[in-house]
Design a protein around this motif. Structure first.
Motif, mmCIF file in Angstrom:
data_model
loop_
_atom_site.group_PDB
_atom_site.id
_atom_site.type_symbol
_atom_site.label_atom_id
_atom_site.label_comp_id
_atom_site.label_asym_id
_atom_site.label_seq_id
_atom_site.Cartn_x
_atom_site.Cartn_y
_atom_site.Cartn_z
ATOM 1 N N GLU A 30 -9.287 5.478 1.210
ATOM 2 C CA GLU A 30 -10.018 4.971 0.034
ATOM 3 C C GLU A 30 -8.995 4.331 -0.899
ATOM 4 O O GLU A 30 -7.947 4.923 -1.156
ATOM 5 C CB GLU A 30 -10.695 6.158 -0.672
ATOM 6 N N ILE A 31 -9.307 3.139 -1.397
ATOM 7 C CA ILE A 31 -8.382 2.448 -2.295
ATOM 8 C C ILE A 31 -8.606 2.910 -3.735
ATOM 9 O O ILE A 31 -9.744 2.889 -4.230
ATOM 10 C CB ILE A 31 -8.583 0.913 -2.248
ATOM 11 N N LEU A 32 -7.539 3.296 -4.389
ATOM 12 C CA LEU A 32 -7.620 3.687 -5.798
ATOM 13 C C LEU A 32 -7.553 2.444 -6.684
ATOM 14 O O LEU A 32 -6.840 1.493 -6.355
ATOM 15 C CB LEU A 32 -6.457 4.621 -6.138
ATOM 16 N N GLY A 81 -11.293 14.442 4.438
ATOM 17 C CA GLY A 81 -11.205 13.556 5.602
ATOM 18 C C GLY A 81 -10.744 12.145 5.275
ATOM 19 O O GLY A 81 -10.996 11.220 6.046
ATOM 20 N N THR A 82 -10.058 11.965 4.155
ATOM 21 C CA THR A 82 -9.708 10.626 3.665
ATOM 22 C C THR A 82 -8.325 10.649 3.028
ATOM 23 O O THR A 82 -7.967 11.613 2.367
ATOM 24 C CB THR A 82 -10.724 10.192 2.570
ATOM 25 N N LYS A 83 -7.595 9.570 3.224
ATOM 26 C CA LYS A 83 -6.305 9.415 2.552
ATOM 27 C C LYS A 83 -6.525 8.486 1.366
ATOM 28 O O LYS A 83 -7.187 7.446 1.506
ATOM 29 C CB LYS A 83 -5.342 8.761 3.551
ATOM 30 N N LEU A 84 -5.977 8.817 0.225
ATOM 31 C CA LEU A 84 -6.059 7.921 -0.937
ATOM 32 C C LEU A 84 -4.880 6.964 -0.895
ATOM 33 O O LEU A 84 -3.741 7.370 -0.629
ATOM 34 C CB LEU A 84 -6.034 8.741 -2.234
ATOM 35 N N VAL A 85 -5.167 5.689 -1.173
ATOM 36 C CA VAL A 85 -4.141 4.644 -1.072
ATOM 37 C C VAL A 85 -4.153 3.813 -2.357
ATOM 38 O O VAL A 85 -5.225 3.432 -2.848
ATOM 39 C CB VAL A 85 -4.413 3.734 0.156
ATOM 40 N N ALA A 86 -2.962 3.536 -2.887
ATOM 41 C CA ALA A 86 -2.836 2.703 -4.095
ATOM 42 C C ALA A 86 -2.170 1.374 -3.745
ATOM 43 O O ALA A 86 -1.438 1.288 -2.758
ATOM 44 C CB ALA A 86 -1.988 3.439 -5.130
ATOM 45 N N HIS A 87 -2.420 0.369 -4.588
ATOM 46 C CA HIS A 87 -1.814 -0.962 -4.424
ATOM 47 C C HIS A 87 -0.840 -1.208 -5.583
ATOM 48 O O HIS A 87 -1.251 -1.688 -6.648
ATOM 49 C CB HIS A 87 -2.899 -2.043 -4.431
ATOM 50 N N PRO A 88 0.441 -0.909 -5.397
ATOM 51 C CA PRO A 88 1.406 -1.058 -6.499
ATOM 52 C C PRO A 88 1.459 -2.459 -7.094
ATOM 53 O O PRO A 88 1.745 -2.622 -8.286
ATOM 54 C CB PRO A 88 2.743 -0.687 -5.842
ATOM 55 N N GLN A 89 1.176 -3.493 -6.268
ATOM 56 C CA GLN A 89 1.258 -4.870 -6.792
ATOM 57 C C GLN A 89 0.127 -5.167 -7.773
ATOM 58 O O GLN A 89 0.181 -6.161 -8.479
ATOM 59 C CB GLN A 89 1.249 -5.893 -5.638
ATOM 60 N N ASP A 90 -0.927 -4.324 -7.804
ATOM 61 C CA ASP A 90 -2.051 -4.548 -8.721
ATOM 62 C C ASP A 90 -1.818 -3.888 -10.084
ATOM 63 O O ASP A 90 -2.741 -3.824 -10.902
ATOM 64 C CB ASP A 90 -3.355 -3.971 -8.130
ATOM 65 N N SER A 103 0.857 -1.199 0.000
ATOM 66 C CA SER A 103 0.000 0.000 0.000
ATOM 67 C C SER A 103 0.885 1.238 0.000
ATOM 68 O O SER A 103 1.848 1.307 0.765
ATOM 69 C CB SER A 103 -0.878 0.035 1.257
ATOM 70 N N ALA A 104 0.536 2.188 -0.868
ATOM 71 C CA ALA A 104 1.258 3.469 -0.912
ATOM 72 C C ALA A 104 0.216 4.575 -0.793
ATOM 73 O O ALA A 104 -0.760 4.582 -1.558
ATOM 74 C CB ALA A 104 2.016 3.599 -2.223
ATOM 75 N N ALA A 105 0.395 5.477 0.168
ATOM 76 C CA ALA A 105 -0.592 6.550 0.346
ATOM 77 C C ALA A 105 -0.136 7.814 -0.379
ATOM 78 O O ALA A 105 1.062 8.052 -0.552
ATOM 79 C CB ALA A 105 -0.793 6.823 1.832
#
Ligand SMILES: NC(=O)c1ccc[n+]([C@@H]2O[C@H](COP(=O)([O-])OP(=O)(O)OC[C@H]3O[C@@H](n4cnc5c(N)ncnc54)[C@H](OP(=O)(O)O)[C@@H]3O)[C@@H](O)[C@H]2O)c1
Length: 345
Positions: free
Chosen positions: A311-313, A334-343, A38-40
């Motif tokens: 929230e997952i991107l 009020g939310t941090k956006l988070v990505a999944h580099p492995q996807d 996870s990367a924010a």
């Protein structure tokens, strides 16, 4: 050829992002190689792309916040093992950046994730928490308050009020929680009314609409406390919020800022405006942040520090591009956006 990974690459200063390939680095002394689950995202990421600040070498890999799995432990690191789930604060350096599938981290600013926390949740912590830490406790980049984890710290601020402007922002959320840990009372925070419940869940004792003017806010706060406001943490630090913070601040008080000061320090009243810098790696912050990072696993495990909502991107690293655009347009609340580099496809 050395093993390759996918990374989101900013091709040139103020240029375009593109998903590409780069080598997986090897950890040096004091470092870990982490597989990034996870990367924010943080505002600094779009500001680097838009304004060309902070980063000098291109092509560049950006991103400050990660959570993932330790793949390799560098020489001299005793407290982590292969397979540990960790969170870490990255750097402005291609091998130590978040928006890729593998990154190096500095073991001093890496912590284990307690078993009940997810990678997504943990990734929301590093930069926001460090910026709250350096602003409140930094001698150089902050108000120099005694940290609550040091032996003589703790309740020394009890019954002192604090105002946190932007309590629903990532930095604001951690500033509220540390203010609670330091024993401030009341903890007064502003945000949009839709975020009142969230901001109070972090520990704000009193909530006010961010749209109140300085005078309106001052009048409202005077009904909550008659103690002088000696600390205002302006997590937003736009000229208009700095102006409000300055109006609220008592003589000899400190306005902590996350951006450069636009208010002018004043004659005779001794008020200070101190821009903070939340990077733990810089010499001025290292000792302080080694102390706070030594607490992170415990804080997360005990629930003393609650990570940001997230929230997952979609679409792995590619999804970061649209996420940064939404942040730039003020569309994230009020939310941090988070990505999944492995996807990444
Ligand atoms: N100096 C450093 O080392 C450092 C480190 C980290 C961040 N920063 C800077 O600090 C700022 C905040 O970063 P972040 O990651 O915490 O941002 P963020 O989480 O992306 O901020 C989004 C929040 O800002 C709030 N907000 C916007 N305008 C506001 C206003 N006028 N009054 C009150 N709240 C307002 C919004 O609240 P509502 O939706 O509730 O209205 C929203 O929830 C950014 O400018 C960032 O670049 C600096």
């Amino acid at each position: 050829m050395s093993p390759q990974q996918k990374a989101l690459i900013l091709l040139e200063k103020q240029g375009k992002f593109e998903v590409g390939s780069r080598s997986i680095p090897s950890p040096g002394p004091g470092q870990l190689l982490v597989k990034v689950q996870s990367a924010a995202l943080n505002p600094v990421d779009y500001k680097i792309q838009e304004l060309g600040i902070f980063v000098e070498q291109y092509p560049a890999v950006l991103g400050m916040d990660i959570a993932g799995i330790v793949q390799e432990v560098g020489p001299g690191v005793g407290n982590f093992s292969k397979g540990d789930n960790v969170l870490a604060h990255c750097e402005f350096s291609n091998d130590m950046a978040a928006f890729q599938q593998y990154t190096l981290t500095d073991a001093s600013f890496t912590a284990k994730i307690p078993s009940h926390q997810s990678f997504d949740s943990a990734a929301t912590v590093p930069l926001g928490l460090d910026t709250a830490v350096t602003g409140l406790y930094g001698e150089h980049f902050g108000a120099g308050i005694t940290p609550p984890w040091s032996k003589i710290g703790g309740d020394n601020q009890s019954k002192e009020p604090i105002v946190i402007i932007g309590g629903s922002s990532s930095v604001g959320a951690y500033a509220i929680q540390l203010a609670r840990l330091s024993g401030f009372y009341p903890i007064i925070a502003t945000a949009s009314p839709s975020n009142e419940k969230l901001v109070k869940s972090y520990g704000a004792t009193h909530f006010f609409d961010r749209n109140l003017s300085g005078n309106q806010l001052k009048a409202a706060i005077s009904k909550v406390t008659d103690s002088p406001i000696r600390i205002v943490y302006d997590a937003i630090s736009l000229p208009e919020t700095q102006h409000i913070g300055w109006e609220l601040l008592a003589e000899n008080g400190t306005l902590i800022l996350t951006l450069p000061a636009t208010v002018k320090e004043d004659e005779g009243k001794g008020r200070k405006a101190i821009p903070t810098y939340g990077a733990p790696h810089v010499p001025q912050n290292q000792e302080l942040c080694r102390g706070s990072w030594a607490m992170v696993e415990h804080w997360l495990s005990e629930g003393t520090i609650q990570p940001n909502k997230f929230e997952i991107l979609p679409n792995g690293l590619e999804g970061i591009i649209g996420g940064l655009e939404r942040m730039k347009n003020g569309e994230v609340s009020g939310t941090k956006l988070v990505a999944h580099p492995q996807d990444t496809q």
